[in-house]
Scaffold this active site. Structure first.
Site, PDB file in Angstrom:
ATOM      1  CG  ASP A   4      58.675  51.365  15.790  1.00 56.65           C
ATOM      2  OD1 ASP A   4      59.794  50.912  15.487  1.00 56.65           O
ATOM      3  OD2 ASP A   4      58.122  51.110  16.862  1.00 56.65           O
ATOM      4  CD  GLU A   5      63.953  52.185  17.566  1.00 58.24           C
ATOM      5  OE1 GLU A   5      64.544  52.836  18.443  1.00 58.24           O
ATOM      6  OE2 GLU A   5      63.895  50.945  17.546  1.00 58.24           O
TER       7      GLU A   5
ATOM      8  CG  ASP B  26      60.735  53.512  20.436  1.00 60.63           C
ATOM      9  OD1 ASP B  26      60.220  53.030  19.408  1.00 60.63           O
ATOM     10  OD2 ASP B  26      61.172  52.829  21.372  1.00 60.63           O
TER      11      ASP B  26
END
Lengths: 372, 441
Positions: free
Chosen positions: B140-141, B47
C-alpha cells in the site's frame, strides 16, 4: 596372456566397449578395459558400474590369461594401426605392462590388477524374450528423443518399458517424456515378455544399445529383472542397472477429448517448420501455427531477427485455431514419422496436442503447446 | 511549514491559492497547502492510511464509526488498526490480546490478503498512470519520482499528486497520505507528518531542521541492534549524528556510517527504482532446541515451504533455484542449492526437491551434528505467469495446484491455522513468531 588378433576385429570390439568408459573417471580402474583370453576367444569388458558391455571376438590365443589396460588409449592405438595389421597382445606380468605389437610399432601400456575390475552382476533375470533388431531400433528411435535430461526427476531419464493389453491385443510399450513432449510406441508383445515388470531403462544404456545394434540383423535377446536388463546378440552382451523409480502414470496426461484434426504432409511440414524457425529466438525456439480450414500458416517472430511466415495447404475442417510449439520438438517428432502424413489432434492453445503417424497406429506423441 | 508569499494549492480542487489564510476561493475548502518549493519538489512517498482496516471499512459501511482491528490469524498481532482504534493506543504489530484489552469494543477482522493485494494493485496502476517511476515499498505504499511529468499532466508534481490521491480515494475507496520532498528518505518521513489524508512537504531548507530532533532509529537501516549501539554512544536524535564526522561514523558503525552521516544532513542519493524486484525470497526458523534428527528437520521444513510458497504467491513470483540453509549448533552455516527445470511457487514442489537437499546436507555434516536453524529459499525469480507450467510428466500437477489454491483460500478467509495438510499436523506448536527471520534481499 598372449594372443594375436586381426586389427579390424579388435578395433570394432574396442569401439563398442570403450564408449561405456567415461572420459573423466575418479575411479582409475573404470578407465580400463578388461581383457580375458582363452580357447580362441578374446573377451573385452568395460563398465561404468551402472552399465557394462562385454564382447567376445575370435583371436589366436597362444597363452590364456587376463589383464586390464586404459580403454581409450588402447582404442586410439588400434584405430591408428594400418588396416589389415595383425596385432599381438601380451602381458608382461613382472613389469605390470601390456605389450602391443603390430608391424614395426611397439606399445607398452600400464595395467591395473584384474581383481580390482568391478563386475556388474546380472543376478537372476527371470524374464527373457527376443526382439528383431529392426523392431528394437524403431522403438528406440521413436522414443529416445523425448527422454528427459533433468536430474531432479531421475525417473524420467530413461525409457519406460512395460507390457500392455489394448483391446485384447498385447504389446510391449515404450514411453519417454521430459514433461514437454511424450512419446509412446508399442510393438507386438514378444513371447516370454507376458509377465515382465515395468522397467525404466536409463538413457546411457539406450544410447549404447542403439549404437551396438545399428548394423546387426540378428534378433536381440533381452532378459530382465526388476533391477537389471541384459541385451545379447552377435557375441555382445550389454548389462545395465535399471532406474529405481516410478514412472508417472502417463496415460492420464494423454488427452482423450481433443477433437480438431489437422493433417499435414509430414515432409513438407517439417521443411517449412525448419525454415520458419530460423527466425525463432535461440532460447524459446517457438513457432506459431495458425490453423484455418484448408490452410496452415506457420510464423515466427523474434526481437533480434525479424519475422517469417509460410503457408501450407493442409487437411483441416474444424474451427480456426492458433497454437504455439517449440519448433525443435515439432521437428523431433516429424522426423520419426514414417508415413506420408502426420495427424495433429488439437483441443485449444493451452492443452496438450496429440501427434500421430497416419501410417503407423503404434506410435503416439503428445506435445505441450507454448504461449506465443 | 507554511509561510507568507509561498505559492499554494487547494487540496480538494487543486486551484492555486494565494493567501494562506482562509479557504479556497474556488471551492471553499479549508484544506490548503503552501510551500516555497511546492513547484520544484518531485520525489513523493504515497502511503495508504490504515490500509487493511480502510479496505474493510469500505466494504462494510456499518464499520465506519467503529474501531476496527485487522489481525489475528497466524501471528496473533495487529496487522492494521483504524484511526478510531489508534486513539485507544492500538497500533500495528501489537499483540492481539493487548489490543483487545486497550480497545474492547473493537471489531476484529482476520486479514484477507487476497482482497488487499487486489486493491493494492489497483492503486499501483493509478500511480503508474502518473509516472513510470513507481517504486513499491509494500502493498500500500510506494515512492514516485515525478520529474519531467509537468508537461505531460500540465500540472506541477504537487498538483498531480493531489489528483492522484483523489483518484485513489474515489476509485479504490481508501485514503492515502503524501510526503513530497527532494529525496526518498525525507519523502517517506513527510508522508507520516500529516496522516491520515495528509499532504506534507519537506523542502531543501526544511530537511535538516525537521530531522534534528527525530529519534535516530527513524533513519532507514537503523534496526534494534544499531539503535542500541547509537544510544550507548550518546546518540539518540538525528541531529546528534551531525556532530560526528563521516570517518568517525564509518569507523564506529561500518559502511552504514556513511548513510548515517548523509541522512542526518537530509541527503539521500538513492533513486526511485521501479524494478526493485527481489533477488530471492526465503523463510527460516530458529528452533527452541537444536535438532539433529533428519525426520524432525523434515517436519520443520514443511511449514517453511508453505510460508515461502505463500510469500511467492503474494508477490506473484516463482523461483527456479532452491536454496536450503542449515545453521549448526556451532553456528556453522551450510547452504545447498538445486536448480529446477521450471520456476515454481508450489509448497509441495518446493518440499519435494528440498528434502533431498536437506538429507544430503545432514548426511554430509559431521556425525552427531545438531542444527539450530533451518531455512528454505528460492532464487532465479521469474514472474508468476511462468510458474509450474503444465507438465506431461506430472499428471497430478493440476490437482496439487487446485488443492494448494483451496488451502490458500481457506487460510485467507479463516486464518492460517484453519486448515493444514497431514504433514503439517505432526508439529504441535509452530507458534514461535513464525514470520521472524523471513527475508527479502
Amino acid at each position: 596372456m598372449k594372443l594375436t588378433i586381426e586389427r579390424s576385429t579388435l578395433l570394432k570390439a574396442l569401439a563398442h566397449v570403450q564408449s561405456v568408459v567415461e572420459r573423466r573417471n575418479t575411479i582409475p580402474i573404470l578407465a580400463n578395459v578388461l581383457l580375458d583370453a582363452s580357447d580362441g576367444t578374446l573377451t573385452l569388458t568395460a563398465t561404468d558400474m551402472d552399465l557394462a558391455i562385454t564382447e567376445k571376438v575370435a583371436a589366436d590365443v597362444s597363452q590364456s590369461g587376463a589383464s586390464t589396460a586404459p580403454a581409450h588409449t588402447f582404442y586410439e592405438i588400434v584405430r591408428k594401426l594400418p588396416d589389415g595389421a595383425q596385432v599381438e597382445v601380451e602381458t608382461d606380468a613382472a613389469a605390470g605392462q601390456l605389450l602391443l605389437r603390430a608391424g614395426r610399432s611397439r606399445f607398452s601400456l600400464s595395467t591395473l590388477p584384474i581383481e580390482d575390475f568391478p563386475v556388474l552382476s546380472g543376478g537372476d533375470l527371470p524374464v527373457a524374450f527376443s526382439l528383431p533388431a529392426d523392431e528394437l531400433r524403431s522403438v528406440i528411435d521413436r522414443t529416445k528423443f523425448a527422454i528427459s535430461t533433468e536430474e531432479t526427476r531421475y525417473y524420467l531419464n530413461g525409457i519406460y518399458l512395460h507390457a500392455v493389453e489394448v483391446d485384447g491385443e498385447k504389446f510391449l510399450r515404450a514411453v519417454a517424456t521430459d514433461g514437454h513432449r511424450l512419446a509412446r510406441v508399442e510393438t507386438a508383445l514378444p513371447k516370454g515378455a507376458e509377465n515382465m515388470p515395468g522397467v525404466i531403462a536409463p538413457r546411457k544404456a539406450i544410447t549404447e544399445v542403439r549404437k551396438l545394434i545399428d548394423e546387426t540383423t540378428s534378433p536381440i535377446d533381452i532378459a530382465l529383472s526388476d533391477t537389471r536388463i541384459r541385451l545379447e546378440f552377435d557375441g555382445v552382451v550389454l548389462t545395465s542397472k535399471l532406474i529405481d523409480g516410478t514412472f508417472p502414470d502417463y496415460e492420464r496426461v494423454i488427452p482423450t477429448d481433443n477433437d480438431k484434426i489437422l493433417v499435414v504432409d509430414s515432409n513438407v511440414f517439417a521443411a517449412a517448420v525448419d525454415r520458419v524457425s530460423t527466425i525463432s529466438s535461440e532460447k524459446s525456439r517457438s513457432i506459431k501455427l495458425a490453423v484455418n480450414p484448408g490452410s496452415l500458416t506457420l510464423s515466427a517472430t523474434s526481437a533480434e531477427n525479424g519475422s517469417a511466415t509460410e503457408e501450407l495447404e493442409v487437411g483441416y475442417t474444424d474451427a480456426e485455431l492458433e497454437i504455439g510449439f517449440n519448433s525443435r520438438y515439432l521437428l523431433d517428432i516429424t522426423s520419426q514419422i514414417e508415413g506420408d502424413e502426420a495427424q495433429f489432434i488439437l483441443a485449444d492453445p493451452a492443452s496438450p496436442t496429440i501427434v500421430r503417424d497416419t501410417g503407423d497406429d503404434r506410435a503416439l506423441y503428445v506435445l505441450m503447446p507454448m504461449r506465443v | 511549514m507554511t509561510e507568507d508569499g509561498a505559492p499554494g494549492f487547494c487540496r480538494d480542487c487543486t486551484a492555486p491559492v494565494l493567501s494562506p489564510a482562509g479557504r479556497c476561493g474556488d471551492c471553499g475548502s479549508p484544506r490548503l497547502i503552501f510551500h516555497r518549493e511546492i513547484h520544484s519538489l518531485v520525489i513523493a512517498h504515497v502511503d495508504c492510511d490504515a490500509f487493511y482496516a480502510s479496505v474493510e471499512k469500505r466494504d462494510d459501511p456499518s464499520l465506519r464509526d467503529r474501531p476496527v482491528i485487522v489481525g489475528g490469524g497466524q501471528r496473533g498481532v495487529v496487522s492494521a488498526a483504524c484511526y478510531i482504534a489508534r486513539i485507544k493506543g492500538v497500533h500495528s504489530a501489537m499483540p492481539m490480546f493487548q489490543a483487545r484489552k486497550l480497545c474492547p469494543d473493537a471489531v476484529v477482522i482476520s486479514p484477507n490478503m487476497k482482497k488487499y493485494s487486489e486493491v493494492g494493485r489497483q492503486i499501483r496502476t493509478l500511480m503508474q498512470a502518473v509516472t513510470p517511476l513507481v517504486e513499491p515499498v509494500s502493498i500500500d505504499e510506494a515512492f514516485l519520482d515525478l520529474s519531467g511529468t509537468e508537461r505531460l499532466h500540465n500540472a506541477s508534481p504537487a498538483a498531480t499528486l493531489i489528483k492522484l490521491v483523489q483518484r485513489i480515494e474515489a476509485e479504490c475507496g481508501v485514503t492515502a497520505s503524501v510526503g513530497l520532498s527532494y529525496n526518498k528518505s525525507l519523502a517517506k518521513l513527510a508522508s507520516d507528518i500529516d496522516k491520515p489524508r495528509g499532504f506534507a512537504i519537506l523542502g531543501r531548507d526544511d530537511g535538516p531542521t525537521f530531522l534534528a530532533d527525530l529519534p535516530v532509529n527513524r533513519i532507514w537501516g537503523v534496526g534494534k541492534a544499531l539503535h542500541r549501539k547509537l544510544l550507548a554512544d550518546g546518540i539518540s536524535t538525528i541531529g546528534q549524528l551531525r556532530t560526528r564526522d563521516e570517518a568517525t561514523l564509518v569507523r564506529r558503525y561500518g559502511s552504514i556510517g556513511r548513510r548515517l552521516y548523509n541522512f542526518s544532513r537530509g541527503e539521500d542519493q538513492r533513486r526511485v527504482n521501479p524494478s526493485t524486484t527481489p533477488k530471492n525470497v526465503s523463510a527460516e526458523t530458529t528452533f527452541f532446541q537444536d535438532i539433529g534428527d533428519l525426520e524432525e528437520l523434515k517436519q520443520r521444513l514443511w511449514p517453511l515451504c508453505e510460508r515461502l510458497s505463500g510469500r511467492l504467491k503474494t508477490k506473484e513470483l516463482a523461483g527456479q533455484t532452491l536454496v536450503l540453509k542449515l545453521k549448526s549448533s556451532k553456528f556453522r552455516t551450510t547452504t545447498r542449492s538445486q536448480g529446477l527445470a521450471w520456476p515454481t511457487q508450489l509448497a509441495e514442489t518446493i518440499y519435494q526437491f528440498a528434502v533431498p537437499l536437506l538429507a544430503n546436507a545432514v548426511n554430509d555434516a559431521p556425525a552427531g551434528s545438531r542444527f539450530r536453524l533451518i531455512g528454505i529459499g528460492v532464487a532465479t525469480l521469474k514472474p508468476a505467469s511462468e510458474a509450474d507450467p503444465p507438465d506431461l510428466a506430472d499428471p497430478d500437477l493440476s490437482q496439487r495446484k487446485r488443492v494448494e489454491n483451496i488451502i490458500d483460500d481457506v487460510r485467507d478467509r479463516m486464518g492460517s491455522n484453519a486448515i493444514a495438510r497431514g504433514r503439517g499436523l505432526a508439529l504441535p506448536a509452530q507458534r514461535k513468531s513464525p514470520r521472524k527471520g523471513d527475508h527479502r534481499h
